[in-house]
Design a protein around this motif. Structure first.
Motif, mmCIF file in Angstrom:
data_model
loop_
_atom_site.group_PDB
_atom_site.id
_atom_site.type_symbol
_atom_site.label_atom_id
_atom_site.label_comp_id
_atom_site.label_asym_id
_atom_site.label_seq_id
_atom_site.Cartn_x
_atom_site.Cartn_y
_atom_site.Cartn_z
ATOM 1 N N PHE A 49 0.850 -1.187 0.000
ATOM 2 C CA PHE A 49 0.000 0.000 0.000
ATOM 3 C C PHE A 49 0.887 1.239 0.000
ATOM 4 N N ILE A 50 0.672 2.129 -0.976
ATOM 5 C CA ILE A 50 1.588 3.271 -1.133
ATOM 6 C C ILE A 50 0.907 4.626 -1.012
ATOM 7 N N GLY A 51 -0.417 4.650 -0.856
ATOM 8 C CA GLY A 51 -1.130 5.931 -0.855
ATOM 9 C C GLY A 51 -1.480 6.412 0.537
ATOM 10 N N HIS A 52 -2.177 7.539 0.576
ATOM 11 C CA HIS A 52 -2.628 8.042 1.866
ATOM 12 C C HIS A 52 -3.715 7.109 2.397
ATOM 13 N N LEU A 53 -3.514 6.603 3.601
ATOM 14 C CA LEU A 53 -4.438 5.595 4.145
ATOM 15 C C LEU A 53 -5.310 6.211 5.233
ATOM 16 N N GLN A 54 -6.629 6.113 5.028
ATOM 17 C CA GLN A 54 -7.545 6.605 6.056
ATOM 18 C C GLN A 54 -7.788 5.501 7.075
ATOM 19 N N THR A 55 -7.887 5.926 8.327
ATOM 20 C CA THR A 55 -8.050 4.989 9.439
ATOM 21 C C THR A 55 -9.183 3.994 9.219
ATOM 22 N N ASN A 56 -10.317 4.486 8.715
ATOM 23 C CA ASN A 56 -11.488 3.598 8.567
ATOM 24 C C ASN A 56 -11.367 2.628 7.391
ATOM 25 N N LYS A 57 -10.288 2.733 6.602
ATOM 26 C CA LYS A 57 -10.120 1.836 5.453
ATOM 27 C C LYS A 57 -9.072 0.749 5.704
ATOM 28 N N ILE A 109 -7.536 -3.919 4.002
ATOM 29 C CA ILE A 109 -6.238 -4.438 3.538
ATOM 30 C C ILE A 109 -5.464 -5.215 4.607
ATOM 31 N N SER A 110 -5.952 -5.139 5.863
ATOM 32 C CA SER A 110 -5.140 -5.635 6.985
ATOM 33 C C SER A 110 -4.831 -7.134 6.925
ATOM 34 N N SER A 111 -5.705 -7.923 6.309
ATOM 35 C CA SER A 111 -5.504 -9.376 6.380
ATOM 36 C C SER A 111 -4.442 -9.874 5.398
ATOM 37 N N TYR A 112 -4.062 -9.055 4.410
ATOM 38 C CA TYR A 112 -3.114 -9.580 3.404
ATOM 39 C C TYR A 112 -1.986 -8.618 3.039
ATOM 40 N N ILE A 113 -2.054 -7.355 3.473
ATOM 41 C CA ILE A 113 -1.069 -6.381 2.975
ATOM 42 C C ILE A 113 0.352 -6.769 3.429
ATOM 43 N N SER A 114 1.330 -6.681 2.511
ATOM 44 C CA SER A 114 2.704 -7.078 2.845
ATOM 45 C C SER A 114 3.518 -5.933 3.425
ATOM 46 N N LEU A 115 3.218 -4.727 2.967
ATOM 47 C CA LEU A 115 3.957 -3.569 3.469
ATOM 48 C C LEU A 115 3.129 -2.308 3.239
ATOM 49 N N ILE A 116 3.006 -1.488 4.276
ATOM 50 C CA ILE A 116 2.365 -0.176 4.134
ATOM 51 C C ILE A 116 3.479 0.869 4.093
ATOM 52 N N HIS A 117 3.628 1.543 2.930
ATOM 53 C CA HIS A 117 4.743 2.483 2.727
ATOM 54 C C HIS A 117 4.471 3.857 3.308
ATOM 55 N N SER A 118 3.215 4.150 3.599
ATOM 56 C CA SER A 118 2.793 5.546 3.714
ATOM 57 C C SER A 118 2.244 5.911 5.088
ATOM 58 N N VAL A 119 2.918 5.464 6.149
ATOM 59 C CA VAL A 119 2.460 5.832 7.494
ATOM 60 C C VAL A 119 2.902 7.258 7.789
ATOM 61 N N LEU A 179 6.426 1.404 6.736
ATOM 62 C CA LEU A 179 7.450 2.424 6.526
ATOM 63 C C LEU A 179 6.896 3.767 6.982
ATOM 64 N N LEU A 180 7.762 4.597 7.532
ATOM 65 C CA LEU A 180 7.361 5.948 7.906
ATOM 66 C C LEU A 180 7.621 6.862 6.717
ATOM 67 N N GLN A 181 6.584 7.585 6.314
ATOM 68 C CA GLN A 181 6.725 8.459 5.147
ATOM 69 C C GLN A 181 7.273 9.816 5.542
ATOM 70 N N LEU A 182 8.388 10.172 4.910
ATOM 71 C CA LEU A 182 9.024 11.458 5.181
ATOM 72 C C LEU A 182 8.739 12.433 4.059
ATOM 73 N N HIS A 183 8.541 13.663 4.437
ATOM 74 C CA HIS A 183 8.264 14.711 3.454
ATOM 75 C C HIS A 183 9.530 15.506 3.192
ATOM 76 N N VAL A 184 10.079 15.362 1.987
ATOM 77 C CA VAL A 184 11.272 16.166 1.655
ATOM 78 C C VAL A 184 11.041 17.043 0.431
ATOM 79 N N ALA A 185 9.956 16.765 -0.315
ATOM 80 C CA ALA A 185 9.712 17.504 -1.559
ATOM 81 C C ALA A 185 9.249 18.921 -1.266
ATOM 82 N N GLU A 186 9.344 19.748 -2.299
ATOM 83 C CA GLU A 186 8.918 21.143 -2.154
ATOM 84 C C GLU A 186 7.411 21.292 -2.045
#
Ligand SMILES: *Cc1c(COP(=O)(O)O)cnc(C)c1O
Length: 222
Positions: A66-74, A78-88, A111-118
């Motif tokens: 999972f690579i996008g912005h994840l809402q708590t209620n969603k 994905i919880s039963s099968y997701i291998s990696l959440i990139h976007s915490v 993964l913890l998502q870091l903001h470095v872009a402009e």
């Protein structure tokens, strides 16, 4: 060029030690199956409901990221099968992922998502925020998540020097966190950075996972 050719071309330009996430968001099951039949097993999606449908319909040995912005209620989609959440991007999200993972008796790598872009539209922590979060140590109580590294995006610009500088910043952030908090934890090793137009620079700067969409599947139709 076909999806099969594109996958081969991308794989030829990345070292074996770098993991290719084929970003299939907005693309059909048919397109994903073509990539699957070319040997690709790792796919990235950015919408929980879209991913849920695809996961149900497609082969079960696909590794979904999972690579996008994840809402708590969603998270539950994905919880039963997701291998990696990139976007915490918050402690609240991390703690809710932990809660949902507990219900399905799993430990979900994150993964913890870091903001470095402009651009200020992109989600993610600043380095100071992430440093404080880890230093506080509260995450250690969340035994159904496992922090395995960081993720980031460079600015969407033609200025390659800037892109390179931002990837360096991500790599340095990773090294600092590794040194101060995870030196004895061999699971904390991933730097997810690089997309279709900048993954070669990201790899030069130490990426361990690249997230490549349009270069494999063509343009997305939203
Ligand atoms: C869509 C997306 C990608 C893939 O982008 P491309 O430019 O199509 O390769 C990578 N990472 C994230 C977080 C995305 O949302």
């Amino acid at each position: 060029m076909s999806i099969t050719d594109n996958i081969k071309e991308v794989l030829n330009t990345i070292p074996e030690t770098v993991k290719l996430i084929a970003v299939s968001k907005f693309h059909s099951n048919e397109d994903i199956l073509e990539a699957y039949n070319a040997g690709q097993r790792v796919f990235g999606e950015s919408k929980a409901q879209e991913l849920k449908t695809k996961q149900e319909e497609l082969p079960k040995d696909i590794e979904w990221h999972f690579i996008g912005h994840l809402q708590t209620n969603k998270i539950k989609y994905i919880s039963s099968y997701i291998s990696l959440i990139h976007s915490v991007d918050s402690f609240k999200l991390l703690s809710n992922i932990d809660k949902e993972a507990k219900k399905v008796n799993r430990v979900i790598p994150c993964l913890l998502q870091l903001h470095v872009a402009e651009e200020d539209t992109k989600f993610g922590f600043t380095f100071d925020e992430v440093y404080k979060l880890i230093e506080a140590g509260q995450y250690k109580e969340l035994v159904n998540i496992k922090l395995v590294g960081i993720m980031g995006m460079a600015s969407n610009t033609d200025d390659l020097i800037q892109v390179q500088r931002e990837f360096k910043e991500l790599h340095n952030s990773f090294l600092k966190l590794k040194k101060d908090f995870f030196s004895g934890d061999e699971c904390f090793k991933e730097i997810s950075m690089g997309m279709s137009h900048d993954y070669s620079i990201a790899i030069q700067e130490g990426s361990t996972m690249v997230r490549v969409g349009s270069k494999i599947f063509g343009d997305r139709v939203y």
